[in-house]
Design an enzyme around this catalytic site. Structure first.
Site, mmCIF file in Angstrom:
data_model
loop_
_atom_site.group_PDB
_atom_site.id
_atom_site.type_symbol
_atom_site.label_atom_id
_atom_site.label_comp_id
_atom_site.label_asym_id
_atom_site.label_seq_id
_atom_site.Cartn_x
_atom_site.Cartn_y
_atom_site.Cartn_z
ATOM 1 N N LYS A 229 0.834 -1.204 0.000
ATOM 2 C CA LYS A 229 0.000 0.000 0.000
ATOM 3 C C LYS A 229 0.873 1.261 0.000
ATOM 4 C CE LYS A 229 -3.740 2.285 2.572
ATOM 5 N NZ LYS A 229 -3.071 3.529 3.027
ATOM 6 N N HIS A 253 -2.424 7.942 0.959
ATOM 7 C CA HIS A 253 -2.817 8.051 2.368
ATOM 8 C C HIS A 253 -3.923 9.093 2.545
ATOM 9 C CE1 HIS A 253 -0.732 5.840 5.653
ATOM 10 N NE2 HIS A 253 -1.506 6.582 6.425
#
Length: 378
Positions: A229, A253
């Site tokens: 991620k 994010h």
């Protein structure tokens, strides 16, 4: 995954606005959450890093895409479900990993995991969200659960978490890689607010030193599908698939780390081209409407992550809020697919998209023009 029950489906046959459901528009979760939360918790949801440029670009990138609908097709039955991780899901949606969910509801991540499981979506648990790995698994044993880790220790630290995820039947393991340095989140700094979990946090040097060594370690020692991620370039996507990574998670994010980054949907086509089918792709960053989900899947994503909307729904109504939020997203997706002339995601591709000019000034609320939240003066 749980399938839609007749009771859960019945509200679809009621004229919009005529139902007795408490929440009938997604923005209603936002207004209720604003009432429920203090300023510090509210800022944690809506804020980004420094100038919050990346946060706004997430919405710009989505709003710069228009649809090319087809007509005179039979869309009397539209199915928004997909198969991912070998399981049937009602939507190609994952509850993105959000830290400190317990500040929005005492049950924290357990409530989100249960709600996602009840509906039939996936849940990704943040390693910095209570009640933690084991207790969240106990709370939602049948949900499609994924565990996400911030690396704050050595190789043994990482191996321990992966082993525990395997032992507690998590479907996949996610390594977050875009937090080498914790960003300046100026809304928090302006009110001098520091979350308790940040005060207790250790191992920052390990986050700063994180490298492809840890990716190789996990792939060499464990069979659990691995997700990375925070990938934002084709170059890193190439390296990831060369390491055997199973899922590339395109994410900035939520605009909360690197300021002046690109919007997630500006990055996604580059990653899709670089991966070229060698891995599956997740994406998050500003996604909060059914149209957003359809755009991402049309661009080549396999799953879409929802973060802020998850927090608003949790703060507004707990576990039931998560379920209802997902129902409304599903309704928006089904109507979008149907109006595009599509009966399922299997028929969707990039030919249904077209470049466009954004019509709303970008903000964390720009997908909800009926919301009027007074700005807080710091």
């Amino acid at each position: 995954m749980n399938q839609q029950t007749p009771i859960e489906a019945a509200w679809r046959n009621v004229e919009l606005g005529a139902s007795d459901e408490k929440f009938q528009n997604l923005h209603e979760f936002i207004t209720k959450a604003r009432i429920q939360l203090n300023q510090n918790a509210w800022d944690y949801i809506i804020g980004g890093a420094e100038t919050e440029t990346t946060l706004r670009r997430n919405r710009i990138a989505l709003d710069e895409i228009a649809f090319r609908p087809r007509v005179l097709r039979d869309v009397s039955k539209v199915d928004a479900s997909v198969e991912r991780f070998g399981r049937r899901m009602r939507l190609p949606l994952v509850m993105a990993p959000v830290g400190a969910l317990e500040i929005f509801d005492p049950a924290g991540a357990a409530a989100v995991a249960r709600g996602a499981g009840r509906f039939g979506a996936a849940h990704m648990l943040s390693s910095v969200s209570e009640p933690g790995l084991e207790r969240t698994a106990e709370a939602a044993p049948d949900a499609l659960r994924i565990f996400q880790l911030y690396v704050r220790g050595d190789d043994a630290f990482v191996e321990d978490y992966v082993s525990r995820a395997v032992a507690n039947s998590y479907t996949a393991f996610c390594l977050t890689v875009d937090t080498a340095h914790y960003s300046r989140r100026e809304r928090d700094i302006a009110t001098r607010f520091v979350r308790e979990s940040r005060l207790r946090a250790t191992g920052g040097d390990h986050q700063k030193a994180l490298s492809w060594h840890t990716v190789k370690l996990i792939k060499d020692k464990f069979k659990l599908p691995l997700i990375i991620k925070g990938i934002a370039t084709a170059e890193d996507a190439h390296i990831a698939v060369d390491h055997g990574v199973d899922w590339i998670y395109v994410s900035n994010h939520g605009g909360r780390q690197l300021d002046h980054g690109r919007g997630a949907m500006h990055v996604l086509p580059e990653i899709v081209a670089a991966v070229n089918g060698r891995a599956k792709i997740m994406v998050d960053g500003g996604f909060c409407r059914g149209t957003d989900i359809v755009k991402a899947i049309a661009c080549g994503a396999d799953l879409v992550g929802v973060g802020r909307l998850q927090c608003w729904a949790l703060a507004a109504a707990g576990e039931d809020g998560i379920v209802r939020m997902l129902e409304l997203l599903e309704d928006e997706v089904i109507r979008t697919l149907g109006l595009l002339g599509l009966a399922s995601f299997a028929e969707l591709n990039a030919s249904y998209l077209h470049p466009a000019t954004a019509t709303h000034p970008p903000s964390v609320f720009s997908a909800f023009p009926l919301v009027d939240i007074a700005p807080y003066r710091y």
